[in-house]
Design a protein around this motif. Sequence first.
Motif, short mmCIF file in Angstrom:
data_model
loop_
_atom_site.label_atom_id
_atom_site.label_comp_id
_atom_site.label_asym_id
_atom_site.label_seq_id
_atom_site.Cartn_x
_atom_site.Cartn_y
_atom_site.Cartn_z
N VAL A 1 0.83 -1.23 0.01
CA VAL A 1 -0.02 0.07 -0.19
C VAL A 1 0.82 1.38 0.00
CG1 VAL A 1 -1.65 1.27 1.23
CG2 VAL A 1 -2.04 -1.19 1.09
N GLU A 2 2.01 1.17 0.70
CA GLU A 2 2.70 2.37 0.93
C GLU A 2 3.62 2.72 -0.35
OE1 GLU A 2 2.67 -0.11 2.71
OE2 GLU A 2 2.12 0.77 4.73
N ALA B 1 -5.25 -2.66 8.42
CA ALA B 1 -4.69 -3.51 8.67
C ALA B 1 -3.36 -3.01 9.76
CB ALA B 1 -4.07 -4.27 7.56
N ALA B 2 -3.13 -1.78 9.41
CA ALA B 2 -1.84 -1.18 10.04
C ALA B 2 -2.26 -1.06 11.55
CB ALA B 2 -1.30 0.30 9.38
N GLU C 1 -14.23 -0.78 18.81
CA GLU C 1 -12.82 -0.71 19.34
C GLU C 1 -11.81 -0.73 18.39
OE1 GLU C 1 -14.20 -2.12 23.95
OE2 GLU C 1 -13.59 -3.19 22.49
N LEU C 2 -11.72 -1.52 17.60
CA LEU C 2 -10.99 -1.75 16.71
C LEU C 2 -11.19 -0.78 15.18
CD1 LEU C 2 -10.80 -5.77 16.29
CD2 LEU C 2 -9.52 -3.91 17.74
N LEU C 3 -12.15 -0.03 15.32
CA LEU C 3 -12.59 0.88 14.32
C LEU C 3 -12.90 0.28 13.11
CD1 LEU C 3 -9.82 3.64 14.68
CD2 LEU C 3 -12.23 3.64 15.61
N ASP D 1 -9.13 -3.98 4.34
CA ASP D 1 -8.53 -3.31 2.98
C ASP D 1 -8.11 -1.76 3.12
OD1 ASP D 1 -8.12 -3.14 0.38
OD2 ASP D 1 -10.24 -3.73 -0.53
N ALA D 2 -7.08 -1.30 2.57
CA ALA D 2 -6.74 -0.05 2.65
C ALA D 2 -7.38 0.85 1.77
CB ALA D 2 -5.10 0.00 2.29
#
Length: 251
Positions: free
Chosen positions: A20-21, A41-42, A127-129, A157-158
Amino acid sequence: TVMKFSHQWLKRYLETNATVEQIAAKLVELGLEVESVNDPAAALKGFVYAKVVEREKHPNADRLSLCKVDAGGGQLIQVVCGAPNVKANMGVAFASIGTVIPITGEALKKGTIRDVESCGMLCSSRELLLGEESDGIMDLGLEYQPGTPLTDILACDAVYDVSITPNRGDCFSVYGIARDLSASGMGVLKEPVITSPAGARQSSGESTPTVSLGTPLCVQFSLCRISGVKNGTSPSWLQELLSRAGQKPIT
């Protein structure tokens, strides 16, 4: 123009192993301003799948549970949990001591709740957004091994938020962006496969529209006529892609 699309949506048209980066950095090099990249995921690194082996009532609180959890480390972990849906033989998202909780941004600490030590946390989707549900912890089923990274289980998924300038009409679609990335060496472009719905047929009775160009400045005009369309429920894969892009699909 601002456009949002997910990494998996991009990979429908681009065969690539780039991270992704790396994709985000290449988009900037290509002149497409990346406003932000939201990569769930990060934020979930460190969270694992665990099983609640035992669940008992907290000795000093009616609304709390005292759980013994198998997180894959070889020993059961004691966790105090306030979720009403927690039960024995349940698969959960588990955070060990030191894990940063996404909704607070703070590392989890060992605590003592009503005189009972708690050495971890069983998490809800809020809590995990990952959603708005906060009345109970996530129930992940029983088909996974304790200690499995949560990112291997959940669809994390980003989502890219890209600003497209008016002169880049070629990138006003996900396919166009995939084509530009492919041309820059970031992967191999996959031609889209367009299939007709089951039972669809071409009608010979419809007249072909006529297009007249009144100026020599327009060198090409493309037209596609679509008829017989009925509003209905979008397929689940399309609903997922649109939802991640901030759109509201027809359900």
